[in-house]
Each structure stands twice: as structure tokens, then as C-alpha cells.
Design an enzyme around this catalytic site. Structure first.
Site, short mmCIF file in Angstrom:
data_model
loop_
_atom_site.label_atom_id
_atom_site.label_comp_id
_atom_site.label_asym_id
_atom_site.label_seq_id
_atom_site.Cartn_x
_atom_site.Cartn_y
_atom_site.Cartn_z
N SER A 24 -91.76 -100.68 101.85
CA SER A 24 -92.20 -101.29 103.10
C SER A 24 -93.71 -101.45 103.04
O SER A 24 -94.43 -100.55 102.57
CB SER A 24 -91.82 -100.40 104.29
OG SER A 24 -92.21 -100.99 105.51
N HIS B 136 -103.28 -105.69 106.66
CA HIS B 136 -104.21 -106.07 107.74
C HIS B 136 -105.52 -106.54 107.11
O HIS B 136 -106.30 -105.72 106.62
CB HIS B 136 -104.47 -104.88 108.67
CG HIS B 136 -103.28 -104.43 109.44
ND1 HIS B 136 -102.74 -105.18 110.47
CD2 HIS B 136 -102.52 -103.30 109.36
CE1 HIS B 136 -101.70 -104.53 110.98
NE2 HIS B 136 -101.54 -103.40 110.33
N HIS C 116 -96.09 -108.55 106.83
CA HIS C 116 -95.21 -107.38 106.68
C HIS C 116 -94.03 -107.77 105.80
O HIS C 116 -93.55 -108.91 105.85
CB HIS C 116 -94.69 -106.93 108.05
CG HIS C 116 -93.42 -106.12 107.99
ND1 HIS C 116 -92.16 -106.67 108.20
CD2 HIS C 116 -93.20 -104.81 107.69
CE1 HIS C 116 -91.25 -105.73 108.07
NE2 HIS C 116 -91.85 -104.61 107.76
N VAL D 252 -87.91 -104.15 101.91
CA VAL D 252 -86.61 -104.26 101.25
C VAL D 252 -86.07 -102.84 101.10
O VAL D 252 -86.80 -101.92 100.75
CB VAL D 252 -86.68 -104.97 99.89
CG1 VAL D 252 -86.83 -106.47 100.07
CG2 VAL D 252 -87.82 -104.43 99.03
N HIS E 120 -90.82 -107.07 126.43
CA HIS E 120 -91.65 -106.82 127.61
C HIS E 120 -92.82 -107.80 127.71
O HIS E 120 -93.47 -107.89 128.75
CB HIS E 120 -92.17 -105.38 127.60
CG HIS E 120 -93.02 -105.04 126.41
ND1 HIS E 120 -92.51 -104.86 125.15
CD2 HIS E 120 -94.35 -104.85 126.30
CE1 HIS E 120 -93.48 -104.56 124.31
NE2 HIS E 120 -94.62 -104.56 124.98
N GLY F 216 -86.90 -87.12 110.12
CA GLY F 216 -87.84 -86.13 109.62
C GLY F 216 -88.67 -86.62 108.46
O GLY F 216 -89.12 -85.84 107.64
N GLY F 217 -88.88 -87.92 108.39
CA GLY F 217 -89.69 -88.50 107.31
C GLY F 217 -91.15 -88.12 107.43
O GLY F 217 -91.59 -87.48 108.38
N ARG F 218 -91.91 -88.57 106.46
CA ARG F 218 -93.34 -88.22 106.39
C ARG F 218 -94.13 -89.10 107.36
O ARG F 218 -94.22 -90.31 107.20
CB ARG F 218 -93.84 -88.43 104.97
CG ARG F 218 -95.26 -87.95 104.73
CD ARG F 218 -95.58 -88.02 103.24
NE ARG F 218 -96.89 -87.47 102.97
CZ ARG F 218 -98.01 -88.21 102.94
NH1 ARG F 218 -97.95 -89.52 103.19
NH2 ARG F 218 -99.18 -87.66 102.67
#
Length: 309
Positions: free
Chosen positions: A100, A104, A114, A117, A181, A264-266
Site C-alpha cells: 500500500s 504526497h 494512492h 494491491v 458527509h 492489531g497492526g503496526r
């Protein structure tokens, strides 16, 4: 998808990360990526292990921040974000891997981009698997020829897999990257797909590779064309203000962010997509008829190939 096939995809993802980082670093010309390799120990969140390589280029000549993250995680139970649409999978173990990235740029005339895969499989009694991913473009000062190139590259990557693939996944992207929104799209779209397994492993994997390899072909020519444009504080303010929409989407709607946090990923790797500098202003409106106001006409689903060719 068996374990050997999963490992085949996993190895390709690592190579893709290497290739994209090299191309972005070459384009920047001043900075290279620093790597933060990490391992996840089993914990109480359902994650039973895994690791990854977070790579970030900061304060470069062209890119203010570019993050390209590879991760491979295993869990003993699916997080809520992954089972919301698939309640039958609740309680199953899983294995997931992906690349991922978010870029910027310094120059407000160069769009943010962005790409993602990924591969996912459950490890329960009746295992299921799928691929997902895509890429999208978020300009602050849109150029029609850039949008046309972006979508033509996306269409070319899809065409070998069927005439209906680009329009279907283009529409899915418009629908997914939509801030409800605000009643506006995040940018000018691209491709988005998920739950892809209908073509079988070989064709589905080939499509994943086509999309991953198309990203730099779509983005880098735009960067090179716009990176020398002159800009001042006005353009920089607009860029920082519009980056706020990026933050809103990633923290409110993005399924990848929710999956990472819930499993619980980093945290640092998950949130590397956020812009390094952003500005929030109450009810800011661009001056009517200005260069900035022009962007607002682009933030809705449109048939770019039909309109711009």
C-alpha cells in the site's frame, strides 16, 4: 489458493515494493527511501504474527512524503472490518499480504496518489481467498490531460481481462472513494476492486500484477510534467487545506485503515498514508471563479475517457 500459491503472491509483492520505491526515488532525485523492517509478536487482538517493511521518503526534491508499505500478517480470528460483509467468516483464522502506498508531493500542481494491491485468505475449515486493490488520483489543481492519461493507463491495464473490467472497477472506485458527509469524491478516481476470485487463481493473480505494474506508468509521467510549475503560499495553502479531505476519508471510511487497526497492526505503518502537513479551516470556500474553485467541478463521478478524449 494453497500455501504455495499464497507465497508466490507474497514474493511478488516484495518485488513490487522494491520496483516502485526505485522508480519514485529516481523521480525525486534527491532522497531515497529509508526502511523500517518490523515483526509482529502474537498478541491479544487476534493477530498471531507477521511482519513487514515500511519505507518512507521524506522531504525530498519532489516528494514531501512518499510511503510504500509491505506487510504480511496472520491472525487466529478475523477483525470486524473483514467480517462486516462476510459474517460467515467470523471466527476464522486469516493470512493477508499487500503493498500500500501514498505519495504526497511538495508542489501543489502535482497530485497526491494512492495505490494498493493485496491478497487475503482464511485458514478455517472451508478456506476462501480473494485479491483486492487499485489506484486513485487526488489533484489540487486538475489538468484534463493528466486525468486522461491516468484513466487511459488504467483502462489499458484492464483490457486484457475483459471489456467490462475497466468501467466496472472505475465505477467501484468512484463509489468507494466518496466522502458521503461532503458529497464529493476524494479525487478523480481510477480503479478499485475487492473480493476478486471469480477468474480463478492464475488469471486473478495476473490481473493483480497488471494493476500493480500500471501504477508508476500512470503516475510518474504526471509528476515529471508538473513538478517544475511555480507556486506560492496561496497554492500551498489550498494543497494543505484539501489534504484535510484525505485525512477525513482515511480515518472515517478507509477499510484498509480499519482492518489494520482492528487486527492489531503496526500503527505507524497503517497511518503513514496521512499527509505530513495539513490545514483545517472552518467552512473555507475558494473565491468564485478562481483556480482553486475549479477543482470542485471535478469532485464527482464522471466518464473521463468520454469527456476528455
Amino acid at each position: 489458493m494453497n500455501a504455495e500459491q499464497f507465497q508466490q503472491v507474497n514474493q511478488w509483492l516484495k518485488t513490487l515494493q522494491d520496483n516502485i520505491c526505485q522508480q519514485l526515488a529516481d523521480t525525486d532525485g534527491q532522497k531515497s527511501f529509508s526502511e523500517d523492517a518490523w515483526q509482529r509478536e502474537p498478541g491479544g487482538t487476534g493477530l498471531s504474527g507477521g511482519g513487514g517493511r515500511t519505507r518512507v521518503l521524506s522531504q525530498g526534491g519532489v516528494f514531501e512524503q512518499a510511503g510504500v508499505n509491505y506487510s504480511h500478517v496472520l491472525g487466529d480470528r478475523m477483525p470486524p472490518s473483514a467480517t462486516a460483509a462476510r459474517p460467515q467468516l467470523a471466527g476464522q483464522g486469516f493470512e493477508a499480504a499487500g503493498v500500500s502506498l501514498v505519495v504526497h508531493p511538495n508542489n501543489p500542481y502535482v497530485p497526491t496518489s494512492h495505490a494498493n494491491v493485496r491478497v487475503f485468505r482464511t485458514t478455517g475449515e472451508k478456506p476462501v481467498w480473494w485479491f483486492g486493490g487499485g489506484f486513485d488520483l487526488t489533484p489540487y489543481y486538475p489538468f484534463d490531460e493528466d486525468i486522461l492519461h491516468w484513466h487511459e493507463t488504467a483502462k489499458a491495464a484492464c483490457e486484457p481481462f475483459g471489456k467490462d473490467v475497466y468501467p466496472r472497477f472505475k465505477a467501484w472506485c468512484d463509489d468507494y472513494f466518496f466522502l458521503k458527509h461532503r458529497n464529493e469524491t476524494r479525487g478523480v478516481g481510477g480503479l478499485f476492486f475487492d473480493d476478486l476470485n471469480e477468474w480463478g487463481f492464475d488469471t486473478s493473480f495476473a490481473f493483480l500484477q497488471a494493476i500493480g505494474n500500471a501504477y508508476c506508468k500512470a503516475y510518474i509521467p504526471i509528476v515529471k510534467k508538473r513538478q517544475q510549475y511555480q507556486y506560492g503560499e496561496r497554492q500551498r495553502f489550498w494543497q494543505k487545506y484539501r489534504r484535510g479531505r484525505y485525512v477525513e476519508f482515511n480515518l472515517v471510511y478507509d477499510r484498509g485503515t480499519l482492518f489494520g487497526l482492528q487486527s492489531g497492526g503496526r500503527t505507524e505503518s497503517i497511518l503513514m498514508s496521512l499527509p505530513p502537513e495539513v490545514s483545517f479551516r472552518y467552512n473555507h470556500q475558494p473565491e468564485p471563479g478562481s483556480e482553486e474553485a475549479r477543482l470542485l467541478n471535478y469532485l464527482k463521478p464522471r466518464d473521463w475517457l468520454q469527456e476528455l478524449r
